[in-house]
Motif scaffolding. Structure first.
Motif, PDB file in Angstrom:
ATOM      1  N   ARG A   1       6.169   7.077   2.038  1.00 37.60           N
ATOM      2  CA  ARG A   1       6.837   6.212   1.049  1.00 37.60           C
ATOM      3  C   ARG A   1       6.949   4.796   1.612  1.00 37.60           C
ATOM      4  N   PRO A   2       6.356   3.779   0.935  1.00 42.00           N
ATOM      5  CA  PRO A   2       5.349   3.908  -0.107  1.00 42.00           C
ATOM      6  C   PRO A   2       4.016   4.376   0.501  1.00 42.00           C
ATOM      7  N   PRO A   3       3.044   4.702  -0.321  1.00 44.35           N
ATOM      8  CA  PRO A   3       2.945   4.557  -1.782  1.00 44.35           C
ATOM      9  C   PRO A   3       3.442   5.773  -2.564  1.00 44.35           C
ATOM     10  N   GLY A   4       3.789   6.877  -1.858  1.00 44.33           N
ATOM     11  CA  GLY A   4       4.164   8.082  -2.567  1.00 44.33           C
ATOM     12  C   GLY A   4       5.624   8.114  -2.957  1.00 44.33           C
ATOM     13  N   GLU A   5       5.931   8.946  -3.944  1.00 47.98           N
ATOM     14  CA  GLU A   5       7.312   9.095  -4.407  1.00 47.98           C
ATOM     15  C   GLU A   5       7.476  10.441  -5.095  1.00 47.98           C
ATOM     16  N   ILE A   6       8.527  11.179  -4.697  1.00 49.60           N
ATOM     17  CA  ILE A   6       8.892  12.407  -5.400  1.00 49.60           C
ATOM     18  C   ILE A   6       9.927  12.036  -6.462  1.00 49.60           C
ATOM     19  N   HIS A   7       9.625  12.289  -7.708  1.00 53.69           N
ATOM     20  CA  HIS A   7      10.506  11.862  -8.795  1.00 53.69           C
ATOM     21  C   HIS A   7      11.881  12.508  -8.695  1.00 53.69           C
ATOM     22  N   ALA A   8      12.874  11.780  -9.134  1.00 56.14           N
ATOM     23  CA  ALA A   8      14.270  12.201  -8.989  1.00 56.14           C
ATOM     24  C   ALA A   8      14.590  13.455  -9.789  1.00 56.14           C
TER      25      ALA A   8
END
Length: 381
Positions: A61-68
């Motif tokens: 993170r970044p570029p990745g993200e686990i949605h809330a």
């Protein structure tokens, strides 16, 4: 029925790239029961490895993200915890101690400038609080447990001094050193010859019985899944397309994608002019197709599959399939009568006589129903 040790709900892991938003894992849900082995299969680009890295909270993170709105519920010593929301400090304690992971290529996962013993000892000293002498003794014990000969000598050797099979055993020793409750094995037999593959899988099965842990086995080798797993989920285009007990799924695949994977495997005693194939490739996660994400490669597709995305239908207890054929089974039979579906033309019986593929329902080739014992040859993340 015991409570699942891991419950993944609506997992969405996206990556921001120069070309756009890559929805690598897009709404994945599954569970792992205590003591069971869950297989995850699919082609390269299906989202298998990103799912595993999301569970471990190793997405960069970044570029990745686990949605809330994603939930990864793990049942450990402190009860049920949502791994998406726990602190990084807490996650460092869980990672390697309660949940461990074996990565695809041990030569790139092991540090080349440290001995294998030092790399096993690191997790023991960090998570178990052992002193240097006790950690070294435990490292030697783990090397012996995973079948490495002369562990007292190997503990002081570097990764480049070991064979590929031994390096993979070292990775297993590191993963199991702290007695985890859940082991994630991402392609643990990649690049190993078949005899070493069999030894590694036998080792994992034996250690699972000894430690009582659950295993998530990520692979593209359907033969491995048939031999070692209790349940299996089939992933495609960042989603779960089919789920069920391994015997049910292999003997009676409901999703066309699963059917295509199974038909692409060569079978002993069956002569064919050309193997059945799934046409095309997995689409880009930056631009998933509308409707069913498999419709462009599916022989059973029609207008509805192009427009509307199917839900993950529950077709029986423990069986789910993401396909409109669940509501329109006659479509499958019609296409099979006309073209044979995924079945390759030119199939021959063991005696060499040609077997019709299309035509009347009686002309359709009947599968033997035996689970395959050879790899699909295609797969990966």
């Amino acid at each position: 029925m015991p409570e699942p040790i891991l419950q993944v709900e609506n997992l969405r892991t996206y990556f921001r790239t120069d070309a756009g938003l890559a929805r690598a894992v897009d709404g994945v849900s599954f569970h792992v029961n205590p003591g069971e082995t869950l297989g995850i299969v699919g082609e390269s680009g299906s989202g298998k490895s990103v799912t595993a890295l999301s569970v471990m909270r190793l997405i960069p993170r970044p570029p990745g993200e686990i949605h809330a709105d994603s939930r990864i519920l793990f049942r450990g010593d402190r009860g049920v915890e949502d791994l998406v929301r726990v602190s990084e400090e807490r996650m460092r304690h869980i990672r390697g101690n309660d949940i461990a992971m074996i990565f695809q290529e041990p030569m790139t996962s092991l540090n080349p400038v440290f001995t294998v013993g030092a790399q096993i000892m690191e997790s023991l000293r960090l998570h178990q609080g052992l002193n240097k002498r006790d950690a070294r003794d435990r490292a030697i014990e783990m090397l012996r447990l995973v079948g490495i000969p002369i562990p007292e000598q190997r503990v002081d050797e570097y990764p480049h001094q070991l064979s590929g099979g031994m390096r993979q055993r070292v990775m297993i020793a590191i993963a199991l050193a702290c007695d985890p409750k859940l082991l994630i094995a991402d392609e643990p037999t990649t690049a190993l010859d078949v005899t070493i593959q069999a030894q590694i899988l036998e080792l994992l099965n034996r250690l699972q019985e000894e430690f009582g842990m659950s295993i998530i086995l990520i692979t593209h080798d359907l033969g491995v899944v048939a031999e070692t797993c209790d349940r299996v989920i089939v992933m495609y285009a960042g989603q779960v397309f089919e789920e069920g007990p391994v015997d049910d799924l292999f003997h009676d695949p409901q999703n066309p994608y699963t059917e295509g994977l199974l038909k692409s495997i060569p079978r002993l005693g069956e002569r064919v002019e050309r193997l059945a194939v799934i046409p095309g490739v997995v689409p880009s996660p930056i631009a998933w197709p509308t409707g069913c994400r498999f419709h462009e490669r599916c022989p059973y597709g029609w207008e509805k599959t192009e427009r509307e995305e199917p839900p993950l239908f529950e077709i029986a207890p423990g069986r789910r399939s993401k396909c409109w054929l669940v509501e329109n089974p006659e479509r499958r039979e019609e296409i099979r009568r006309q073209t044979g579906g995924f079945t390759a033309k030119g199939a021959l019986t063991g005696t060499g006589a040609a077997t019709p593929i299309a035509g009347s329902p009686d002309d359709v080739v009947q599968e033997s129903g035996e689970p395959p014992h050879a790899g699909s040859g295609e797969g990966g993340r």
